[in-house]
Design a protein around this motif. Structure first.
Motif, PDB file in Angstrom:
ATOM      1  N   GLU A 192       0.825  -1.209   0.000  1.00 44.15           N
ATOM      2  CA  GLU A 192       0.000   0.000   0.000  1.00 44.15           C
ATOM      3  C   GLU A 192       0.856   1.255   0.000  1.00 44.15           C
ATOM      4  N   ASP A 193       1.976   1.209   0.692  1.00 42.94           N
ATOM      5  CA  ASP A 193       2.888   2.357   0.685  1.00 42.94           C
ATOM      6  C   ASP A 193       3.485   2.565  -0.704  1.00 42.94           C
ATOM      7  N   ARG A 194       3.844   1.471  -1.381  1.00 46.70           N
ATOM      8  CA  ARG A 194       4.406   1.589  -2.731  1.00 46.70           C
ATOM      9  C   ARG A 194       3.378   2.153  -3.705  1.00 46.70           C
ATOM     10  N   VAL A 195       2.133   1.734  -3.554  1.00 35.73           N
ATOM     11  CA  VAL A 195       1.083   2.280  -4.420  1.00 35.73           C
ATOM     12  C   VAL A 195       0.925   3.775  -4.164  1.00 35.73           C
ATOM     13  N   ARG A 196       0.980   4.178  -2.889  1.00 36.78           N
ATOM     14  CA  ARG A 196       0.871   5.608  -2.585  1.00 36.78           C
ATOM     15  C   ARG A 196       2.005   6.395  -3.228  1.00 36.78           C
ATOM     16  N   GLN A 197       3.207   5.850  -3.181  1.00 34.87           N
ATOM     17  CA  GLN A 197       4.350   6.540  -3.780  1.00 34.87           C
ATOM     18  C   GLN A 197       4.202   6.640  -5.300  1.00 34.87           C
ATOM     19  N   LEU A 198       3.730   5.548  -5.927  1.00 37.45           N
ATOM     20  CA  LEU A 198       3.535   5.570  -7.375  1.00 37.45           C
ATOM     21  C   LEU A 198       2.427   6.545  -7.770  1.00 37.45           C
ATOM     22  N   ARG A 199       1.405   6.633  -6.945  1.00 39.37           N
ATOM     23  CA  ARG A 199       0.312   7.577  -7.242  1.00 39.37           C
ATOM     24  C   ARG A 199       0.799   9.018  -7.208  1.00 39.37           C
ATOM     25  N   LYS A 200       1.784   9.292  -6.366  1.00 40.82           N
ATOM     26  CA  LYS A 200       2.341  10.640  -6.323  1.00 40.82           C
ATOM     27  C   LYS A 200       3.065  10.968  -7.626  1.00 40.82           C
ATOM     28  N   GLN A 201       3.623   9.937  -8.257  1.00 39.55           N
ATOM     29  CA  GLN A 201       4.388  10.141  -9.479  1.00 39.55           C
ATOM     30  C   GLN A 201       3.511  10.176 -10.722  1.00 39.55           C
ATOM     31  N   GLU A 202       2.400   9.392 -10.690  1.00 40.61           N
ATOM     32  CA  GLU A 202       1.518   9.332 -11.855  1.00 40.61           C
ATOM     33  C   GLU A 202       0.120   8.912 -11.422  1.00 40.61           C
ATOM     34  N   ASP A 203      -0.848   9.263 -12.244  1.00 41.73           N
ATOM     35  CA  ASP A 203      -2.236   8.905 -11.968  1.00 41.73           C
ATOM     36  C   ASP A 203      -2.468   7.471 -12.444  1.00 41.73           C
ATOM     37  N   LEU A 204      -2.352   6.507 -11.513  1.00 44.31           N
ATOM     38  CA  LEU A 204      -2.447   5.102 -11.894  1.00 44.31           C
ATOM     39  C   LEU A 204      -3.827   4.747 -12.450  1.00 44.31           C
ATOM     40  N   ASP A 205      -4.864   5.383 -11.922  1.00 41.96           N
ATOM     41  CA  ASP A 205      -6.221   5.056 -12.386  1.00 41.96           C
ATOM     42  C   ASP A 205      -6.456   5.518 -13.824  1.00 41.96           C
ATOM     43  N   ALA A 206      -5.688   6.519 -14.250  1.00 42.57           N
ATOM     44  CA  ALA A 206      -5.912   7.085 -15.587  1.00 42.57           C
ATOM     45  C   ALA A 206      -4.848   6.640 -16.590  1.00 42.57           C
ATOM     46  N   ILE A 207      -4.095   5.601 -16.258  1.00 42.49           N
ATOM     47  CA  ILE A 207      -3.026   5.154 -17.156  1.00 42.49           C
ATOM     48  C   ILE A 207      -3.595   4.728 -18.505  1.00 42.49           C
ATOM     49  N   ARG A 208      -3.020   5.251 -19.558  1.00 40.65           N
ATOM     50  CA  ARG A 208      -3.381   4.888 -20.923  1.00 40.65           C
ATOM     51  C   ARG A 208      -2.086   4.579 -21.686  1.00 40.65           C
ATOM     52  N   PRO A 209      -2.176   3.871 -22.800  1.00 42.52           N
ATOM     53  CA  PRO A 209      -0.969   3.648 -23.616  1.00 42.52           C
ATOM     54  C   PRO A 209      -0.386   4.981 -24.075  1.00 42.52           C
ATOM     55  N   ASP A 210       0.887   4.971 -24.367  1.00 43.11           N
ATOM     56  CA  ASP A 210       1.534   6.201 -24.838  1.00 43.11           C
ATOM     57  C   ASP A 210       1.107   6.551 -26.264  1.00 43.11           C
ATOM     58  N   LEU A 211       0.465   5.599 -26.959  1.00 42.29           N
ATOM     59  CA  LEU A 211      -0.106   5.851 -28.286  1.00 42.29           C
ATOM     60  C   LEU A 211      -1.584   5.509 -28.249  1.00 42.29           C
ATOM     61  N   ASP A 212      -2.420   6.375 -28.797  1.00 39.86           N
ATOM     62  CA  ASP A 212      -3.851   6.074 -28.820  1.00 39.86           C
ATOM     63  C   ASP A 212      -4.209   5.300 -30.086  1.00 39.86           C
ATOM     64  N   GLY A 213      -5.465   4.923 -30.206  1.00 41.60           N
ATOM     65  CA  GLY A 213      -5.894   4.101 -31.337  1.00 41.60           C
ATOM     66  C   GLY A 213      -5.672   4.749 -32.678  1.00 41.60           C
ATOM     67  N   ARG A 214      -5.901   6.066 -32.768  1.00 44.61           N
ATOM     68  CA  ARG A 214      -5.709   6.768 -34.041  1.00 44.61           C
ATOM     69  C   ARG A 214      -4.246   6.728 -34.464  1.00 44.61           C
ATOM     70  N   GLN A 215      -3.340   6.964 -33.503  1.00 42.94           N
ATOM     71  CA  GLN A 215      -1.910   6.942 -33.812  1.00 42.94           C
ATOM     72  C   GLN A 215      -1.468   5.535 -34.235  1.00 42.94           C
TER      73      GLN A 215
END
Length: 470
Positions: free
Chosen positions: A400-423
């Motif tokens: 749980e602590d590691r998840v908290r630290q990762l959440r500070k660095q990035e929005d884990l719930d909103a993670i998307r590929p670096d390329l979208d479908g159109r690209q």
């Protein structure tokens, strides 16, 4: 007798008395008064017919409804100066008759308060307070049963449950709500008549189960449900957890384990501002059903060990079937079944700490169920080995602590590929179709495994994946 009465009850009683009608506060409101609890929903019964007391309610309240008119019931709402709302429902004295094949009564008007009270489910709900003169009426000893914390029917329990089988479900629900015990003759009648519950609609049974699980003592209610035999009719997967234990006790009593998990899950719920506010139906249902796949998957292995391989997946499938049969909400069914399917997910972390990529994937894939799943996982760790318990708890704290630290660095719930479908379609010169979806899922996996990538790196990875596919 010591109790406090809403002034509005006395006011309403005086309006009825002025017109020559009797009015009495009945049911749970009277019971709660004796328990020194305040209720904002008040039920009354009266000697007047609906058409006679409708003008009184309209005059007294600031809101009025008549959905129960065919049952002799009308309702009104009154707002106090402090903003408090008091809802009342008034019903003409009744003397119902029942068809043996239905729990819906043929409504017949009665002519006395005592007759009306005789048709109530339990003696603790068969007390009344006449208003405005505040005369306490208790023809069936409800106050004494309330003091002794006993559930008993006003009339012969077999007649009561034959008239309305749902009262059997209400009995075990009151065990959970009030921490009462069921009187011996009443409990015996329930055990003899459990099959009568099958004439009750799934929705009504579901509603009683929900109230039971959301009560202060859900474990006591579930145990009463199983002990009575009612669970064999409405939730058979739970009594099936009472597996015969081999003589060497190589596995725990699964039903007893489940009751402990339910208790622990309830204890892990949070306050109103926390991530899992109490009471939480989703978590409590998942705790109750998380091991229902074990009876079907139990195997006695060489060396005397017992295994339950894939009981998580089997349990999720069984839970979905049962919850659908009880007409639970589809979203709640999905959440409960996903929790059951994932409840073993964390165990691998204890043996070998995950990479950041695996932690990121866990948080992403559990999504809005993350907080509930962690609580279910903690509740399920019922080992009596103190060292194992400490190791497990420390590992969960670390995750749980590691998840908290990762959440500070990035929005884990909103993670998307670096390329979208159109690209993806432009880079690979693809038309919309299944291949685009596969490429998108690969890039999402890459994002979860490696973290954010710049445009050049992402394009290179997509082309590598495409080349590997030939």
């Amino acid at each position: 007798m010591d109790f406090e009465v809403w002034p509005e009850s006395i006011e309403l009683g005086q309006l009825f008395a002025d017109q020559g009608y009797e009015l009495a506060l009945v049911g749970g409101a009277v019971r709660d008064m004796l328990l020194h609890r305040r209720s904002h929903d008040l039920d009354f019964c009266t000697s007047a017919r609906p058409e006679q007391f409708e003008p009184i309610l309209r005059k007294w309240g600031s809101g009025f409804w008549d959905m129960g008119r065919k049952f002799g019931t009308l309702g009104a709402l009154k707002r106090r100066k402090d903003g408090t709302e008091i809802r009342v429902e008034v019903t003409t004295y009744r003397s119902d008759t029942y068809n043996p094949d239905s729990r819906k009564p043929e409504v017949d008007y009665g002519d006395s308060l005592s007759g009306d009270l005789s048709r109530r489910d339990f003696t603790v709900n068969a007390m009344a307070l006449r208003v405005p003169d505040l005369v306490f009426v208790d023809p069936y000893g409800g106050a004494n049963d309330l003091a002794r914390q006993i559930l008993r029917t006003p009339v012969d329990p077999r007649q009561s449950f034959d008239d309305d089988p749902l009262r059997m479900m209400r009995a075990v629900r009151f065990v959970a709500q009030l921490d009462f015990r069921i009187a011996a003759d009443t409990a015996e009648a329930i055990s003899e008549m459990t099959e009568r519950i099958n004439i009750v609609s799934a929705e009504r049974v579901r509603d009683e189960l929900v109230k039971l699980l959301l009560s202060p003592h859900p474990r006591a209610g579930v145990e009463a449900l199983v002990e009575s035999g009612l669970a064999d009719q409405v939730l058979p997967e739970v009594p099936a957890l009472q597996l015969e234990i081999d003589e060497h006790h190589r596995h725990k009593d699964v039903f007893e384990h489940t009751m402990i998990v339910l208790d622990r899950a309830v204890a892990l719920e949070t306050g109103p501002d926390g991530p899992v506010p109490a009471p939480d139906l989703t978590l409590r249902l998942a705790a109750l059903l998380h091991d229902i796949g074990k009876p079907q998957t139990r195997r006695f292995e060489p060396g005397g060990k017992v295994s339950f391989h894939h009981h998580d997946a089997v349990g999720a499938r069984l839970a979905r079937k049962r919850l659908k049969a009880l007409h639970f909400d589809h979203h709640l069914i999905d959440d409960v079944c996903n929790l059951i399917a994932m409840h073993l997910r964390f165990h691998g972390y204890v043996d070998e700490r995950w990479t950041d990529a695996a932690v990121r994937r866990y948080a992403k894939e559990t999504g809005p169920l993350y907080e509930r799943l962690n609580r279910l996982t903690r509740a399920d760790a019922t080992t009596r080995n103190r060292r194992k318990e400490q190791v497990f708890s420390a590992a969960m704290d670390e995750l749980e602590d590691r998840v908290r630290q990762l959440r500070k660095q990035e929005d884990l719930d909103a993670i998307r590929p670096d390329l979208d479908g159109r690209q993806i379609m432009e880079i690979l010169d693809l038309d919309p179709g299944p291949l685009v979806g596969k490429a998108y899922r690969h890039m999402l996996d890459y994002r979860l495994d490696h973290g954010p990538a710049d445009q050049e790196e992402a394009v290179e990875e997509l082309k590598r994946w495409w080349a590997d596919r030939g």
